[in-house]
Design a protein around this motif. Structure first.
Motif, PDB file in Angstrom:
ATOM      1  N   UNK A 191      23.846  26.023 -24.914  1.00 39.91           N
ATOM      2  CA  UNK A 191      23.524  25.714 -23.747  1.00 39.91           C
ATOM      3  C   UNK A 191      23.091  26.943 -22.998  1.00 39.91           C
ATOM      4  N   UNK A 192      22.827  26.893 -21.676  1.00 42.35           N
ATOM      5  CA  UNK A 192      22.493  28.300 -20.894  1.00 42.35           C
ATOM      6  C   UNK A 192      23.533  29.309 -20.703  1.00 42.35           C
ATOM      7  N   UNK A 239      30.769  22.165  -9.960  1.00 46.20           N
ATOM      8  CA  UNK A 239      31.094  23.090 -10.774  1.00 46.20           C
ATOM      9  C   UNK A 239      30.540  24.522 -10.126  1.00 46.20           C
ATOM     10  N   UNK A 240      31.227  25.473 -10.122  1.00 45.83           N
ATOM     11  CA  UNK A 240      30.888  26.932  -9.557  1.00 45.83           C
ATOM     12  C   UNK A 240      31.191  28.064 -10.532  1.00 45.83           C
ATOM     13  N   UNK A 247      26.531  26.319  -7.785  1.00 48.37           N
ATOM     14  CA  UNK A 247      25.940  24.994  -8.127  1.00 48.37           C
ATOM     15  C   UNK A 247      25.585  25.188  -9.690  1.00 48.37           C
ATOM     16  N   UNK A 248      26.764  24.854 -10.516  1.00 48.91           N
ATOM     17  CA  UNK A 248      26.050  25.043 -12.045  1.00 48.91           C
ATOM     18  C   UNK A 248      25.379  24.051 -12.319  1.00 48.91           C
ATOM     19  N   UNK A 249      25.514  22.850 -11.839  1.00 53.89           N
ATOM     20  CA  UNK A 249      24.775  21.796 -12.381  1.00 53.89           C
ATOM     21  C   UNK A 249      23.055  22.046 -11.764  1.00 53.89           C
ATOM     22  N   UNK A 250      22.920  22.543 -10.813  1.00 49.34           N
ATOM     23  CA  UNK A 250      21.470  23.121 -10.471  1.00 49.34           C
ATOM     24  C   UNK A 250      20.910  24.323 -11.464  1.00 49.34           C
ATOM     25  N   UNK A 251      21.858  25.251 -11.562  1.00 49.56           N
ATOM     26  CA  UNK A 251      21.280  26.427 -11.954  1.00 49.56           C
ATOM     27  C   UNK A 251      21.559  26.372 -13.572  1.00 49.56           C
ATOM     28  N   UNK A 252      22.459  25.860 -13.966  1.00 47.06           N
ATOM     29  CA  UNK A 252      22.680  25.557 -15.583  1.00 47.06           C
ATOM     30  C   UNK A 252      22.919  24.236 -15.980  1.00 47.06           C
ATOM     31  N   UNK A 253      21.922  23.135 -15.913  1.00 47.98           N
ATOM     32  CA  UNK A 253      22.122  21.916 -15.829  1.00 47.98           C
ATOM     33  C   UNK A 253      22.608  21.404 -17.230  1.00 47.98           C
TER      34      UNK A 253
END
Length: 297
Positions: A191-192, A239-240, A247-253
């Motif tokens: 993943x990212x 998640x941070x 916002x991990x969900x936004x930056x690394x979905x």
């Protein structure tokens, strides 16, 4: 300790009774109007006076009173007519036992294994009986090192040996269950946030507050042979990554999706993703990063 605390409470607390069932579990029988009770992380029920809470030392319960007392491992401090009751956490037995076994002195060369190999050995043996050769292969260590591991685990009463291999005893299984009550490790896809071909993720329950910057976990993973490690926290259902993403969900979905699906993190959980060019280095690197959080207990 039960009688001491109960007598103190009976003398000094207005219609308030406290009993200790063990170091972590406290039962409060509160005979006060609920508007006199304030709490941190504790809900007050109106259907009865009795409630049981399990909390670490960071949590506190406030009750109205006028006295000061200290009964280890529970601390009672009164400030401005408010009683603060702190419950000290129990140390992790598995950590103490494994580190003691890993640090034992023996004649000859220094051991070529660490506390992480002991932990991984117990994990493998919790699943099935394993022979010495297969255990050495799975641990990625030599025959001499695995022989020493087996000897130490057996002497500690954690495993038994037979012609078909090594098995955990009830004592060993109890130790393993204590560990898995706070930690969960999974293999994770690319993943990212992954850095190499092989990747593991581990969730450490209720240890997010022990993370400073994530650098300590990264350095521990690299020292063990991993390419690196990323530490993620669960705060307010989000998640941070300290100093990197709010916002991990936004930056690394993709990473966030895998974490939520495989580990199901909750408030104050810490998640570490470790990566390496070999599966063994990725796994041990992730465990080493996790151990830095356990060491702070």
């Amino acid at each position: 300790m039960h009688r001491h605390l109960r007598n103190h409470v009976d003398r000094n607390f207005l219609h308030t009774h406290v009993t200790i069932s063990n170091i972590r579990n406290i039962t409060f029988n509160i005979h006060l109007p609920t508007n006199l009770l304030t709490s941190s992380g504790v809900s007050v029920t109106h259907s009865g006076h009795s409630q049981r809470i399990l909390r670490e030392k960071e949590s506190l319960l406030k009750l109205t009173s006028e006295r000061i007392a200290k009964i280890s491992p529970t601390t009672i401090i009164i400030i401005d007519n408010t009683v603060y009751i702190f419950v000290e956490p129990m140390p992790h037995v598995f950590k103490q036992v494994l580190e003691k076994l890993a640090s034992e002195k023996a004649p000859g060369p220094s051991p070529t294994f660490s506390v992480l190999h002991l932990l991984h050995a117990i994990e493998l043996l919790s699943e099935k009986t394993i022979g010495r050769d297969k255990l050495a292969e799975n641990l990625n260590i030599g025959e001499g090192a695995v022989r020493t591991i087996i000897e130490r685990l057996k002497n500690a009463g954690l495993i038994t040996t037979s012609k078909i291999g090594c098995s955990l005893t009830s004592k060993g299984m109890k130790l393993w269950k204590e560990y898995t009550s706070i930690a969960k490790k999974v293999e994770i896809g690319k993943n990212e946030l992954t850095l190499a071909k092989y990747n593991f993720a581990i969730l450490v329950k209720n240890h997010g507050n022990k993370v400073k910057s994530g650098i300590e976990q990264r350095d521990a993973a690299v020292k063990t042979g991993a390419k690196g490690a990323t530490t993620i926290l669960c705060k307010k259902r989000r998640l941070i990554i300290p100093s990197a993403s709010e916002n991990v969900a936004k930056d690394f979905p993709e990473a966030a999706n895998q974490i939520f699906k495989l580990l199901k993190p909750k408030e104050n959980d810490a998640i570490i993703i470790g990566s390496a060019d070999t599966s063994a280095d990725a796994e041990y690197g992730t465990l080493a990063a996790m151990w830095t959080l356990i060491n702070d207990c």
